[in-house]
Design a protein around this motif. Structure first.
Motif, PDB file in Angstrom:
ATOM      1  N   MET A  86       0.816  -1.197   0.000  1.00 25.65           N
ATOM      2  CA  MET A  86       0.000   0.000   0.000  1.00 25.65           C
ATOM      3  C   MET A  86       0.861   1.263   0.000  1.00 25.65           C
ATOM      4  SD  MET A  86      -3.004   1.222   0.081  1.00 25.65           S
ATOM      5  CE  MET A  86      -3.843   2.692   0.464  1.00 25.65           C
ATOM      6  N   GLU A  87       1.918   1.253   0.820  1.00 24.60           N
ATOM      7  CA  GLU A  87       2.772   2.432   0.904  1.00 24.60           C
ATOM      8  C   GLU A  87       3.526   2.667  -0.407  1.00 24.60           C
ATOM      9  OE1 GLU A  87       3.018  -0.063   3.155  1.00 24.60           O
ATOM     10  OE2 GLU A  87       1.980   0.828   4.857  1.00 24.60           O
ATOM     11  N   TYR A  88       3.949   1.569  -1.033  1.00 27.05           N
ATOM     12  CA  TYR A  88       4.640   1.710  -2.308  1.00 27.05           C
ATOM     13  C   TYR A  88       3.709   2.301  -3.359  1.00 27.05           C
ATOM     14  CZ  TYR A  88       8.261  -1.213  -0.277  1.00 27.05           C
ATOM     15  OH  TYR A  88       9.251  -1.688   0.521  1.00 27.05           O
ATOM     16  N   ALA A  89       2.455   1.915  -3.307  1.00 24.46           N
ATOM     17  CA  ALA A  89       1.483   2.447  -4.262  1.00 24.46           C
ATOM     18  C   ALA A  89       1.293   3.954  -4.058  1.00 24.46           C
ATOM     19  CB  ALA A  89       0.157   1.715  -4.119  1.00 24.46           C
ATOM     20  N   LEU A  90       1.282   4.380  -2.803  1.00 21.21           N
ATOM     21  CA  LEU A  90       1.145   5.817  -2.540  1.00 21.21           C
ATOM     22  C   LEU A  90       2.350   6.595  -3.069  1.00 21.21           C
ATOM     23  CD1 LEU A  90      -0.375   5.790   1.048  1.00 21.21           C
ATOM     24  CD2 LEU A  90      -1.512   6.328  -1.092  1.00 21.21           C
ATOM     25  N   CYS A  91       3.522   6.010  -2.945  1.00 20.21           N
ATOM     26  CA  CYS A  91       4.718   6.662  -3.505  1.00 20.21           C
ATOM     27  C   CYS A  91       4.603   6.755  -5.023  1.00 20.21           C
ATOM     28  CB  CYS A  91       5.968   5.888  -3.120  1.00 20.21           C
ATOM     29  SG  CYS A  91       6.348   5.924  -1.383  1.00 20.21           S
TER      30      CYS A  91
END
Length: 115
Positions: free
Chosen positions: A1-6
């Protein structure tokens, strides 16, 4: 999820840098790209339940290497922040000079006024 936000941050920045005609908005888009890349680098170096890369007395080398966080991504991000701050100052100075010369921040107007 965090990678997607980046990746969303990087994509939004790329969209703004490519589509927008205003020089200030392009600079802001480049800063958004920078934030996305820096957050991605920090996330790559993140280790859940990791400890600081400091060998404390009484700690064996095996437990240190098993639990220590890699400090290289954080060091790279700190270096990138400093370099990008200087780059941001240069871009803002260029924006001010362009506005003084052409009286507008719009790239299409600058091309038209150039002759």
């Amino acid at each position: 999820m965090e990678y997607a936000l980046c990746m969303v941050l990087i994509a939004v920045g790329l969209y703004g840098a490519v589509v927008k005609k205003n020089v200030v908005k392009i600079v802001i888009s480049l800063v958004i790209i920078e934030f996305g890349i820096n957050a991605l680098l920090v996330l790559i170096g993140y280790r859940a339940a990791g400890c600081a890369p400091v060998l404390n007395p009484g700690m064996t080398v095996a437990t240190f290497t098993a639990g220590a966080v890699d400090p290289l991504p954080q060091a790279m991000v700190m270096t990138a922040i400093v370099i990008n701050l200087g780059l941001l100052i240069l871009m803002v100075a260029l924006c001010i000079r362009l506005y003084e010369r052409f009286g507008t921040f719009d790239i299409t107007e600058m091309r038209r006024l150039k002759g």
